[in-house]
Scaffold this motif. Sequence first.
Motif, mmCIF file in Angstrom:
data_model
loop_
_atom_site.group_PDB
_atom_site.id
_atom_site.type_symbol
_atom_site.label_atom_id
_atom_site.label_comp_id
_atom_site.label_asym_id
_atom_site.label_seq_id
_atom_site.Cartn_x
_atom_site.Cartn_y
_atom_site.Cartn_z
ATOM 1 N N GLU A 112 4.057 7.699 9.924
ATOM 2 C CA GLU A 112 3.543 6.282 10.991
ATOM 3 C C GLU A 112 4.925 5.825 11.595
ATOM 4 O O GLU A 112 4.623 5.025 12.814
ATOM 5 N N ASP A 113 5.975 5.447 10.697
ATOM 6 C CA ASP A 113 6.514 4.616 11.473
ATOM 7 C C ASP A 113 8.555 5.808 12.046
ATOM 8 O O ASP A 113 9.148 5.008 12.752
ATOM 9 N N ASP A 114 8.329 6.785 11.637
ATOM 10 C CA ASP A 114 9.122 7.546 12.493
ATOM 11 C C ASP A 114 10.401 6.604 10.882
ATOM 12 O O ASP A 114 11.446 6.627 12.342
ATOM 13 N N VAL A 115 9.977 6.391 9.891
ATOM 14 C CA VAL A 115 11.405 5.829 9.320
ATOM 15 C C VAL A 115 11.983 6.581 7.940
ATOM 16 O O VAL A 115 10.436 6.814 7.520
ATOM 17 N N SER A 116 12.997 6.755 7.318
ATOM 18 C CA SER A 116 13.476 7.475 6.496
ATOM 19 C C SER A 116 13.794 6.560 5.193
ATOM 20 O O SER A 116 14.503 6.213 5.734
ATOM 21 N N ILE A 117 13.177 6.458 4.297
ATOM 22 C CA ILE A 117 12.280 5.889 3.585
ATOM 23 C C ILE A 117 13.402 6.445 1.885
ATOM 24 O O ILE A 117 11.545 7.069 1.419
ATOM 25 N N SER A 118 13.558 6.226 0.873
ATOM 26 C CA SER A 118 13.315 6.601 -1.142
ATOM 27 C C SER A 118 12.669 6.400 -1.124
ATOM 28 O O SER A 118 12.478 4.926 -1.392
ATOM 29 N N LYS A 119 12.292 6.858 -2.557
ATOM 30 C CA LYS A 119 11.244 6.599 -3.261
ATOM 31 C C LYS A 119 11.615 5.511 -4.316
ATOM 32 O O LYS A 119 11.626 4.209 -4.737
ATOM 33 N N SER A 120 13.564 5.960 -4.391
ATOM 34 C CA SER A 120 13.852 4.797 -5.536
ATOM 35 C C SER A 120 14.157 3.077 -4.623
ATOM 36 O O SER A 120 14.043 1.950 -5.191
ATOM 37 N N THR A 121 14.447 3.527 -3.056
ATOM 38 C CA THR A 121 14.593 2.587 -2.671
ATOM 39 C C THR A 121 12.609 1.548 -2.259
ATOM 40 O O THR A 121 12.976 0.334 -3.037
ATOM 41 N N ILE A 122 11.723 2.010 -1.984
ATOM 42 C CA ILE A 122 10.321 1.891 -2.325
ATOM 43 C C ILE A 122 10.264 0.942 -3.327
ATOM 44 O O ILE A 122 9.931 -0.302 -3.536
ATOM 45 N N ARG A 123 10.405 1.360 -5.118
ATOM 46 C CA ARG A 123 10.649 0.736 -6.361
ATOM 47 C C ARG A 123 11.831 -0.475 -6.617
ATOM 48 O O ARG A 123 10.566 -1.597 -7.169
ATOM 49 N N ASN A 124 12.806 -0.511 -5.855
ATOM 50 C CA ASN A 124 13.524 -1.413 -6.096
ATOM 51 C C ASN A 124 12.546 -2.862 -4.843
ATOM 52 O O ASN A 124 12.967 -3.771 -5.307
ATOM 53 N N ILE A 125 12.407 -1.880 -3.985
ATOM 54 C CA ILE A 125 11.927 -3.500 -2.737
ATOM 55 C C ILE A 125 10.916 -4.204 -3.570
ATOM 56 O O ILE A 125 10.347 -5.312 -4.068
ATOM 57 N N CYS A 126 9.221 -3.367 -4.331
ATOM 58 C CA CYS A 126 9.052 -3.959 -5.198
ATOM 59 C C CYS A 126 9.394 -4.893 -6.089
ATOM 60 O O CYS A 126 8.802 -5.989 -6.534
ATOM 61 N N ASN A 127 9.805 -4.820 -7.029
ATOM 62 C CA ASN A 127 10.591 -4.639 -7.827
ATOM 63 C C ASN A 127 11.041 -6.632 -7.769
ATOM 64 O O ASN A 127 10.696 -7.420 -8.604
ATOM 65 N N HIS A 128 11.698 -6.130 -6.656
ATOM 66 C CA HIS A 128 12.789 -7.762 -6.109
ATOM 67 C C HIS A 128 11.208 -8.761 -5.913
ATOM 68 O O HIS A 128 11.351 -9.626 -6.229
ATOM 69 N N PHE A 129 9.967 -7.772 -5.117
ATOM 70 C CA PHE A 129 8.944 -8.813 -4.664
ATOM 71 C C PHE A 129 8.429 -9.481 -6.274
ATOM 72 O O PHE A 129 7.711 -10.009 -5.965
ATOM 73 N N GLU A 130 7.896 -8.283 -6.303
ATOM 74 C CA GLU A 130 7.609 -8.467 -8.037
ATOM 75 C C GLU A 130 8.016 -10.300 -8.791
ATOM 76 O O GLU A 130 7.748 -10.759 -8.875
ATOM 77 N N HIS A 131 9.669 -10.318 -9.026
ATOM 78 C CA HIS A 131 10.248 -11.285 -9.520
ATOM 79 C C HIS A 131 9.824 -12.634 -8.457
ATOM 80 O O HIS A 131 9.684 -13.471 -9.527
ATOM 81 N N ALA A 132 10.757 -12.233 -7.275
ATOM 82 C CA ALA A 132 10.872 -13.453 -6.442
ATOM 83 C C ALA A 132 9.207 -13.917 -6.265
ATOM 84 O O ALA A 132 9.557 -15.472 -6.155
ATOM 85 N N GLY A 133 8.589 -13.417 -6.328
ATOM 86 C CA GLY A 133 6.504 -13.725 -6.188
ATOM 87 C C GLY A 133 6.465 -14.165 -6.799
ATOM 88 O O GLY A 133 5.791 -16.329 -7.398
#
Length: 556
Positions: A112-133
């Motif tokens: 949908e967005d034509d953006v290449s992003i790895s699963k490890s990067t997605i996992r790190n973003i989720c973990n960051h937001f989990e603790h920041a939230g």
Amino acid sequence: MGMKPPDPDILSVFTYWDSPEGLKCPLCETRLEYAFNDGGRILVTLKGKLWVVQNYYRCLNSDCSLHKAFPMVHESVVKNKKFGKDVWERVILRHFKYHLDHSQIQGMFWDEDDVSISKSTIRNICNHFEHAGREYVDQNVLSDIQASGQILLSLDGAQPTKGRSALWIFTDRITKHTIHAELLHTASATVLSKIMAGLEEKYGVPIKAVISDKQRNIVNAVKRFNPNIKHAYCQYHFLNHIMEPIQAKDSHIATQMRKSVRKFSILLNLYKASLPNRDPEFNPLYHSMEPLANEILNAIAVSGKKWEVFPGKEIYENLSYIKSMVDIVKLDNLSQKIVFSLESVKIGLDSLLIEYKPLYDEVISLLNDTSDLRKQLGRSRNSAKTVKKAVKSWVYRLQKRLERLSIEFKPENLKFVQSIHSTNLNTIWQQWTRLEHSYHEGLYYSYDFPEIEKTNNATEQLINRTKRHFRMWLGHQAIQEAFEQHGENYAHLLNLNLSKEQIHEILWKQSVAFAEGNTTPWEYFQPVLNRNWRIQEVHTGNWERLHQNLDREKKT
């Protein structure tokens, strides 16, 4: 010094100190000077790649904390991260709001967005937001609870896998916040009472009352923690226990009648009605009887609604209606096969209605009994004394019935009996008497204290939402490990509405810059055939089509 890739589509962006005050330090008002830049780096956003060069400035006052060079951060930059804030926001929404797993999010970014992003990067973003939230929520909850000056505690626990740790969630019903979530291997009265004491110490305000579903460990924990506070019992759970014998009988009627009706010949052979004429299995008989078969299928397609719609009762009444309609069909001048089919349907329905009439009558009788109880409990404007008196009067009527039959009616002498469809009415009346006696101590507080809710459903729904997130995230895989690793934080994040503004604020408070994002919700549609089971109220047209078919048969 970075080097910009030789790609003409990559725009260069420079950051500058931009203030109406000019190059003036915001802390000490001494002049600022340009120090250096970072040489530039690639930033991936939803709108494409940028080459971002960040300029550094410093205050000329050697005693100022800004004397050491600091960067002017671009509005789309997440510090030391390759992806921009709009990408971060979309990852957060897709995982925490739409419950997609890391592989699904990666695929959607590519498609949908034509953006290449790895699963490890997605996992790190989720973990960051989990603790920041979690940190963001904790700060807001602390200030809200202290402003309230008291805690009205609601608690409940659930374990995704039997025999493993259970997630216990504690909420304050005044502020509607989750104030504690913890995975417990054992939730004894001692453990729970210590948590309650810890909550008072953490927030610096007293627990004024507790709402629960009356689990024995919670009852004992409240008595151990503070025997003088009010402990309200959930009316939903009380009524759920009251309705259990009715649901057992009704469920048996629904299951057995559906099972028997589906064996009717006109239903087993319904598919033959839609076959082409040249098909060897085509049978004009089933084409003529198709409207009746569809009406019977409508009759048994009842969706239950807790305490409002009882499938067994509705199916029984629907089939009784169909039987009365088939009885008035005139059989003159019809072929022998059609007459035989109609007679078979009548005999089959008649047999079912006779067989399940006693159970149906019991369901109707019990529903009449519970209707008065629910009406009394629903009178929110009455005092606790008035409601309690009315409910006691209801119990007294049950006890008088039992007494007239020389059956034990004193609640203290009655033991629990599991409800099944064959449980007799006398036993059910005994169980209802026993239930009210065990609940009455904490059943009526909400009438005199409006701030005390009648049910514990809000906390239960939080637990179910947390479990639902993990099930949608992991599909049918075992969710216990993820539940144990993330459950506590996710339970707190349920306080968030996950608006773009809130996500920006959370990332900002974690020293991350903020930017606008553009999200697109998506839904999954699955075609289903919806049947309207309210055949006595809604015109389905099946009877008209049946009579038209039969009239055609008579003419031929």
